[in-house]
Structures are given as C-alpha cells and as structure tokens.
Design an enzyme around this catalytic site. Structure first.
Site, PDB file in Angstrom:
ATOM      1  N   CYS A  15      -8.061  53.355  63.664  1.00 36.37           N
ATOM      2  CA  CYS A  15      -8.047  54.264  62.514  1.00 36.37           C
ATOM      3  C   CYS A  15      -6.606  54.628  62.165  1.00 36.37           C
ATOM      4  O   CYS A  15      -6.236  55.796  62.040  1.00 36.37           O
ATOM      5  CB  CYS A  15      -8.884  55.511  62.792  1.00 36.37           C
ATOM      6  SG  CYS A  15     -10.562  55.165  63.346  1.00 36.37           S
ATOM      7  N   ALA A  17      -4.187  53.739  59.574  1.00 39.80           N
ATOM      8  CA  ALA A  17      -3.494  54.006  58.308  1.00 39.80           C
ATOM      9  C   ALA A  17      -3.419  55.503  58.028  1.00 39.80           C
ATOM     10  O   ALA A  17      -4.335  56.233  58.403  1.00 39.80           O
ATOM     11  CB  ALA A  17      -4.203  53.283  57.172  1.00 39.80           C
ATOM     12  N   GLY A  19      -0.269  55.014  59.066  1.00 40.12           N
ATOM     13  CA  GLY A  19       0.574  54.308  60.017  1.00 40.12           C
ATOM     14  C   GLY A  19       1.735  55.045  60.636  1.00 40.12           C
ATOM     15  O   GLY A  19       2.515  54.445  61.371  1.00 40.12           O
ATOM     16  N   LYS A  21       1.759  57.133  63.043  1.00 43.07           N
ATOM     17  CA  LYS A  21       1.627  57.128  64.509  1.00 43.07           C
ATOM     18  C   LYS A  21       1.964  55.747  65.068  1.00 43.07           C
ATOM     19  O   LYS A  21       2.636  55.632  66.088  1.00 43.07           O
ATOM     20  CB  LYS A  21       0.218  57.559  64.911  1.00 43.07           C
ATOM     21  CG  LYS A  21      -0.074  59.021  64.583  1.00 43.07           C
ATOM     22  CD  LYS A  21      -1.489  59.422  64.897  1.00 43.07           C
ATOM     23  CE  LYS A  21      -2.537  58.722  64.107  1.00 43.07           C
ATOM     24  NZ  LYS A  21      -2.570  58.886  62.667  1.00 43.07           N
ATOM     25  N   CYS A 140      -8.223  66.671  63.811  1.00 44.76           N
ATOM     26  CA  CYS A 140      -7.594  67.844  63.187  1.00 44.76           C
ATOM     27  C   CYS A 140      -8.677  68.849  62.803  1.00 44.76           C
ATOM     28  O   CYS A 140      -8.654  69.427  61.730  1.00 44.76           O
ATOM     29  CB  CYS A 140      -6.737  67.454  61.983  1.00 44.76           C
ATOM     30  SG  CYS A 140      -7.664  66.665  60.652  1.00 44.76           S
TER      31      CYS A 140
END
Length: 188
Positions: A15, A17, A19, A21, A140
């Site tokens: 998961c 995008a 990007g 990270k 989050c």
C-alpha cells in the site's frame, strides 16, 4: 524507524503510493538492498516512479498489484522479505483535527469493511515474511477495531508471531497533531 531496516535487506512497502515511506526506506538502507513498493493504483505509482528517479533510488522496484494476494502472482516471494511495512487503508479518524468531516463520513459499516480489508492484507502478506522477519502495521486512526483488536486477532490466528511493540497516539497530545497506531510484529 520501527521497521529497523538495514542495508542489503529485502523490504516490502505494501500500500505504498504516493511513496514517501518507500523512498525514505531506500535512504535508510543507503540505497543498498531491495525495496518493493506495491500499490493497487498504477497512476499513483507513476508519481512514485518519477520521485524515485529524481532521488536516485536505484534499489526501489514498483509493482501495481493488490498486496493481499501477492503470493498468488509472485510465488517466489514466499518467505523472502526481512521487513514488511503495511501502512493500511483506514478510516483516518486520527486526523479529525485536520479533517473534521470524517466523523460524519465514516459509518460503523465502513469501519467493519476496513477492518476486514486490513485483516486480509495482514494475512496475505504474512507468508512473504522470512523467519525472524518483522512486519510493521500502522494506521492513522484511533478506532480500536482497526488497531488493537485487529492486531490481537491477527496474533490469535498466527501463534508463531510475537508482538514486540505497539503504540497508540491520540490526536493533539503533547503537540503530536494526528492520532496514529503502530504495531511491530516479528516471526519467531
């Protein structure tokens, strides 16, 4: 970082995008090793590709795919990643300070659907983890069905896993802004 990546390792950012990270992982690994950025959206991966080129991320590879079924399309990946990052799709309820409308947009049924998707992703990614490998699961959100309960159920389904650390941050506490959750899990 909770993932504790090292140069030369094989790392999966599920998961991924847009990007940020993935490119940060490449930087932490001194651009040595192999980082796979996987996302369902080809369009969003194109942005990551241009950023990776601009940053000189030579060890970053992109794949447009559903991370919950990677073993089906990449059987050779079984047990081959030392580190897996799953920043899971979630309700975003930890970002209410910035997105107050989320409290009206997210229903209990949507939480249930998201929790099912998160469980499917966790279960689908686990076979890709190498012995003594590490998964970091993050969201989050502050909803326990997507966080603490999700990880409790995951550990119950897979007794060979060890919860090394987990943290729930609440929005606005100690000037941290958004609320988030992270769990560090290792394969025995």
């Amino acid at each position: 970082s909770l993932l504790e990546v090292r140069a030369g390792e094989r790392v999966l950012d599920a998961c991924s995008a847009p990007g940020g990270k993935a490119t940060h992982l490449v930087e932490l690994m001194s651009n040595k090793g192999e980082v796979w950025a996987v996302d369902r959206s080809e369009e969003r991966l194109k942005l990551l590709s241009s950023n990776a080129d601009r940053l000189g991320c030579n060890c970053l590879h992109l794949l447009a795919a559903d991370s919950s079924s990677l073993l089906e399309i990449k059987p050779g990946w079984k047990g081959s990643f030392q580190r897996i990052l799953l920043d899971a799709p979630c309700s975003g309820l930890g970002t209410l300070a910035r997105h107050p409308d989320a409290r009206w947009r997210i229903s209990p049924a949507q939480i249930k659907e998201l929790a099912a998707l998160q469980a499917k992703l966790l279960d689908g990614l686990l076979p890709l983890l190498s012995p003594r490998g590490r998964i970091v699961y993050s969201t989050c959100t502050i909803h326990p069905d997507e966080n603490v309960y999700q990880i409790e159920e995951f550990l119950a389904r897979h007794p060979g896993l060890i919860l090394k650390k987990e943290q729930q941050r609440w929005p606005g506490l100690a000037g941290l802004g958004d609320g988030f959750y992270a769990a560090v899990i290792e394969l025995a």
